[in-house]
Design a protein around this motif. Structure first.
Motif, short mmCIF file in Angstrom:
data_model
loop_
_atom_site.label_atom_id
_atom_site.label_comp_id
_atom_site.label_asym_id
_atom_site.label_seq_id
_atom_site.Cartn_x
_atom_site.Cartn_y
_atom_site.Cartn_z
N LYS A 49 3.38 64.55 -87.08
CA LYS A 49 4.10 63.83 -88.13
C LYS A 49 3.17 63.58 -89.31
O LYS A 49 1.97 63.84 -89.23
N THR A 50 3.73 63.08 -90.39
CA THR A 50 2.94 62.78 -91.57
C THR A 50 1.89 61.72 -91.24
O THR A 50 2.17 60.74 -90.56
N ILE A 51 0.67 61.95 -91.70
CA ILE A 51 -0.42 60.97 -91.56
C ILE A 51 -0.62 60.36 -92.93
O ILE A 51 -0.77 61.09 -93.92
N LEU A 52 -0.61 59.03 -92.99
CA LEU A 52 -0.88 58.41 -94.28
C LEU A 52 -1.95 57.35 -94.14
O LEU A 52 -2.15 56.77 -93.08
N LEU A 53 -2.66 57.16 -95.23
CA LEU A 53 -3.74 56.18 -95.29
C LEU A 53 -3.85 55.65 -96.70
O LEU A 53 -3.21 56.18 -97.62
#
Length: 180
Positions: A101-105
């Motif tokens: 899935k999308t990884i966000l930071l």
């Protein structure tokens, strides 16, 4: 070889050392109080991961939330002695490999040498800057919310951003001193 190990409660033998790295790596408004961190450990979607050598030496921490449509890297820090040895790069490449899935930071806006270097680091690994104006709420009473920049892999969609905002308000920030 890097070893990734989840801390699920305060009795874990690495908890105090890992929490110390957390406290020393982030300003007070960007981190939970210890009692809130201990409470967050009970949430099944929260993963307090330590990064260590096979010999047991602590190299870093990777604190993430695993949701249905994204993985949120809430905090990521490498010990001062382990910096510059590709530990961060290897950790994020591993996360990209195992996440479907999308990884966000979030990072500080790139306005000085250190924040620009941090942005370039994430871009080198394939993270893309979002155009969203983003204000992160403070974890602590008597401290202000602060502007951060979102980066993601792959590019952030409107749906994932909306889901992230909802999770932040309804779950993630519930483990803070501030009543959201």
């Amino acid at each position: 070889m890097l070893v990734f190990e989840r801390i699920e409660d305060k009795t874990h033998p690495y908890f105090e050392e890992a929490f110390s790295l957390y406290e020393n790596s982030f300003p007070i408004f960007e981190r939970r109080a210890k009692y809130d961190q201990i409470s967050a450990l009970t949430d099944s979607e929260y993963h307090f991961i330590i990064i260590k050598k096979e010999t047991g030496e602590l190299l870093g921490i990777l604190l993430t939330w695993h949701k249905d449509d994204f993985t949120y890297v809430e905090h990521f820090a490498i010990t001062p002695l382990a910096r510059g040895k590709s530990i961060g790069t290897r950790t994020l490449k591993y996360l990209k490999k195992v996440s479907d899935k999308t990884i966000l930071l979030e990072i500080d806006p790139p306005v000085d040498k250190i924040s620009i270097k941090r942005k370039v680091f994430y871009q080198r690994i394939g993270f893309i800057q979002s155009s969203k104006i983003y204000i992160h709420p403070s974890y602590r009473e008597k401290t202000e919310s602060h502007q951060l920049m979102i980066m993601s892999y792959p590019a952030l969609t409107e749906g994932v951003y909306t889901s992230f905002q909802e999770s932040l308000s309804n779950q993630i920030m519930q483990y803070s001193e501030v009543d959201y």
